[in-house]
Design an enzyme around this catalytic site. Structure first.
Site, PDB file in Angstrom:
ATOM      1  N   SER A  11      14.257  -4.841  -2.336  1.00  0.00           N
ATOM      2  CA  SER A  11      15.661  -4.887  -1.901  1.00  0.00           C
ATOM      3  C   SER A  11      16.175  -3.516  -1.495  1.00  0.00           C
ATOM      4  O   SER A  11      17.323  -3.162  -1.746  1.00  0.00           O
ATOM      5  CB  SER A  11      16.536  -5.473  -3.020  1.00  0.00           C
ATOM      6  OG  SER A  11      16.137  -6.787  -3.299  1.00  0.00           O
ATOM      7  N   MET A  13      16.296  -0.623   1.851  1.00  0.00           N
ATOM      8  CA  MET A  13      17.036  -0.654   3.118  1.00  0.00           C
ATOM      9  C   MET A  13      16.575  -1.801   4.012  1.00  0.00           C
ATOM     10  O   MET A  13      17.391  -2.481   4.635  1.00  0.00           O
ATOM     11  CB  MET A  13      16.896   0.681   3.850  1.00  0.00           C
ATOM     12  CG  MET A  13      17.452   1.866   3.075  1.00  0.00           C
ATOM     13  SD  MET A  13      19.146   1.635   2.467  1.00  0.00           S
ATOM     14  CE  MET A  13      20.074   1.696   3.993  1.00  0.00           C
ATOM     15  N   ASP A  34      14.030  -7.440  -6.732  1.00  0.00           N
ATOM     16  CA  ASP A  34      13.628  -6.041  -6.878  1.00  0.00           C
ATOM     17  C   ASP A  34      13.411  -5.751  -8.356  1.00  0.00           C
ATOM     18  O   ASP A  34      14.090  -6.340  -9.208  1.00  0.00           O
ATOM     19  CB  ASP A  34      14.689  -5.095  -6.313  1.00  0.00           C
ATOM     20  CG  ASP A  34      14.104  -3.740  -5.913  1.00  0.00           C
ATOM     21  OD1 ASP A  34      13.917  -3.503  -4.702  1.00  0.00           O
ATOM     22  OD2 ASP A  34      13.819  -2.928  -6.820  1.00  0.00           O
ATOM     23  N   ARG A  83       7.859   6.175   3.611  1.00  0.00           N
ATOM     24  CA  ARG A  83       7.393   7.509   4.028  1.00  0.00           C
ATOM     25  C   ARG A  83       8.498   8.544   3.953  1.00  0.00           C
ATOM     26  O   ARG A  83       9.660   8.250   4.174  1.00  0.00           O
ATOM     27  CB  ARG A  83       6.915   7.453   5.487  1.00  0.00           C
ATOM     28  CG  ARG A  83       5.565   6.853   5.641  1.00  0.00           C
ATOM     29  CD  ARG A  83       4.950   7.279   6.962  1.00  0.00           C
ATOM     30  NE  ARG A  83       5.535   6.627   8.115  1.00  0.00           N
ATOM     31  CZ  ARG A  83       5.233   6.954   9.364  1.00  0.00           C
ATOM     32  NH1 ARG A  83       4.384   7.923   9.609  1.00  0.00           N
ATOM     33  NH2 ARG A  83       5.779   6.308  10.377  1.00  0.00           N
ATOM     34  N   ILE A 119       5.523  -6.127   5.179  1.00  0.00           N
ATOM     35  CA  ILE A 119       6.015  -4.983   5.959  1.00  0.00           C
ATOM     36  C   ILE A 119       5.564  -3.660   5.321  1.00  0.00           C
ATOM     37  O   ILE A 119       5.575  -2.611   5.955  1.00  0.00           O
ATOM     38  CB  ILE A 119       7.562  -5.024   6.079  1.00  0.00           C
ATOM     39  CG1 ILE A 119       8.020  -6.340   6.722  1.00  0.00           C
ATOM     40  CG2 ILE A 119       8.105  -3.842   6.879  1.00  0.00           C
ATOM     41  CD1 ILE A 119       9.528  -6.453   6.925  1.00  0.00           C
ATOM     42  N   ASN A 121       3.744  -0.438   4.033  1.00  0.00           N
ATOM     43  CA  ASN A 121       2.716   0.421   4.635  1.00  0.00           C
ATOM     44  C   ASN A 121       1.743   0.972   3.594  1.00  0.00           C
ATOM     45  O   ASN A 121       2.095   1.053   2.429  1.00  0.00           O
ATOM     46  CB  ASN A 121       3.387   1.584   5.377  1.00  0.00           C
ATOM     47  CG  ASN A 121       3.844   1.182   6.770  1.00  0.00           C
ATOM     48  OD1 ASN A 121       3.137   0.492   7.478  1.00  0.00           O
ATOM     49  ND2 ASN A 121       5.036   1.621   7.163  1.00  0.00           N
ATOM     50  N   HIS A 176      -1.378  -0.555  12.689  1.00  0.00           N
ATOM     51  CA  HIS A 176      -0.019  -0.013  12.743  1.00  0.00           C
ATOM     52  C   HIS A 176      -0.079   1.439  12.268  1.00  0.00           C
ATOM     53  O   HIS A 176       0.175   1.749  11.118  1.00  0.00           O
ATOM     54  CB  HIS A 176       0.889  -0.846  11.832  1.00  0.00           C
ATOM     55  CG  HIS A 176       2.328  -0.444  11.873  1.00  0.00           C
ATOM     56  ND1 HIS A 176       3.040  -0.336  13.044  1.00  0.00           N
ATOM     57  CD2 HIS A 176       3.203  -0.149  10.881  1.00  0.00           C
ATOM     58  CE1 HIS A 176       4.290   0.009  12.755  1.00  0.00           C
ATOM     59  NE2 HIS A 176       4.408   0.136  11.452  1.00  0.00           N
TER      60      HIS A 176
END
Length: 320
Positions: A11, A13, A34, A83, A119, A121, A176
């Protein structure tokens, strides 16, 4: 008819933006999850209170217990660390792999029939690990990357030619990351391939290469500007486009990190390819013909993803 249920695992951004977009489109009722208790509940309440103003009917709730995602039709996973400037997506591997193990167990127990969009990474390795940890069918677990990378490519091209983004189609293959492969030959403006536009003198080959490189660096450019995190509006919009195609059986042709079992000569890996997303999840992987140069770039990208998957196996041998 009961409303669809959308579980947003993470939860931060992106998670909050996903909840808002899913509410505006009335895709279903939304559970924000979360491990940081209070954040999903607070964001859920805030977005729900925008409903009377924006005119949507969707129930939003927040939770820090996986039981809340029970029976979800769609799970969108953003949990993990984002990141910071100077970091590559690959630097997140060790931390986020442990997160995927917990998320996979939660989905396996409470939402085994869901369509799962990852989503987190480094995307291609995380979605691969998530599918293995969850045990869900490979066609029901997918990574969001290609829609976002293509959107960045489309925007930069639309700005270059001063045309509507709606008239630009763009094609990005591969992982990606820094080795992604934006394909000029299959990308068009008003139906005219970019390679033809170069011949017509609309832009030079050098300028096109600059735009392609900016697309590869698109995420890092935003990380560098924000300094405290990474992109969230466009990634959220991209995942919602995928979720909507599944929930409404739209059968959109969308680039996604899909499980390959022989297509493009790749086996048991998730890599960005064009797909058809409908009620069956990834209903088809579209295999396009690549020339020698494109094939070499794609294989380099596949090699980078394979290296990350190997690193995952070293940390969590159960993934073998």
């Amino acid at each position: 008819m009961a409303r669809k249920k959308i579980a947003l695992i993470g939860s931060g951004m992106i998670g909050g933006t996903l909840a808002h977009l899913a509410s505006l489109k009335e895709l279903g009722d939304i559970v924000l999850f979360d491990i940081a208790d209070g954040i999903p509940q607070g964001k859920g309440l805030d977005i729900a209170q925008s409903g009377p103003v924006e005119g949507f009917n969707a129930k939003l709730s927040g939770a820090s217990d996986y039981a809340a995602i029970e029976g979800a039709d769609v799970c969108i996973v953003t949990a993990g660390v984002a990141r910071k400037p100077g970091m590559s997506r690959d630097d997140l591997l060790g931390i986020n792999l442990k997160v995927m193990e917990q998320v996979g167990a939660g989905i396996k127990k409470y939402a085994p029939n869901a369509f799962v969009i990852c989503i987190t990474n480094p995307l291609d390795a995380m979605v691969w690990a998530l599918q293995k940890f969850s045990g869900l069918p490979k066609n029901k677990v997918v990574g969001m990357a290609g829609v976002l990378d293509s959107a960045r490519f489309r925007l930069f091209l639309a700005e270059e030619f001063n045309v509507s983004v709606q008239d630009v189609t763009a094609f990005v293959l591969g992982g990606h990351g820094d080795t992604m492969v934006p394909l000029a030959r299959y990308s068009t403006v008003g139906g005219v391939p970019l390679t033809d536009l170069v011949k017509m003198g609309w832009l030079t080959a050098e300028r096109l290469e600059q735009i392609i490189q900016r697309t590869r660096d698109g995420g890092a450019e935003i990380v560098g500007l924000l300094k405290t995190g990474s992109a969230y509006y466009a990634p959220a919009a991209s995942a919602i486009e995928m979720a909507e195609s599944y929930l409404k059986d739209k059968k959109r042709v969308l680039p996604a990190a899909a499980h390959l079992s022989g297509q493009y000569g790749v086996d048991d890996m998730y890599v960005g390819v064009p797909t058809i997303i409908g009620a069956g999840g990834i209903e088809r992987v579209i295999e396009i013909e690549l020339n020698k140069e494109e094939e070499a770039a794609f294989q380099k990208s596949v090699g980078a993803v394979a290296g990350l998957c190997e690193a995952c196996i070293n940390i969590a041998p159960s993934l073998k």
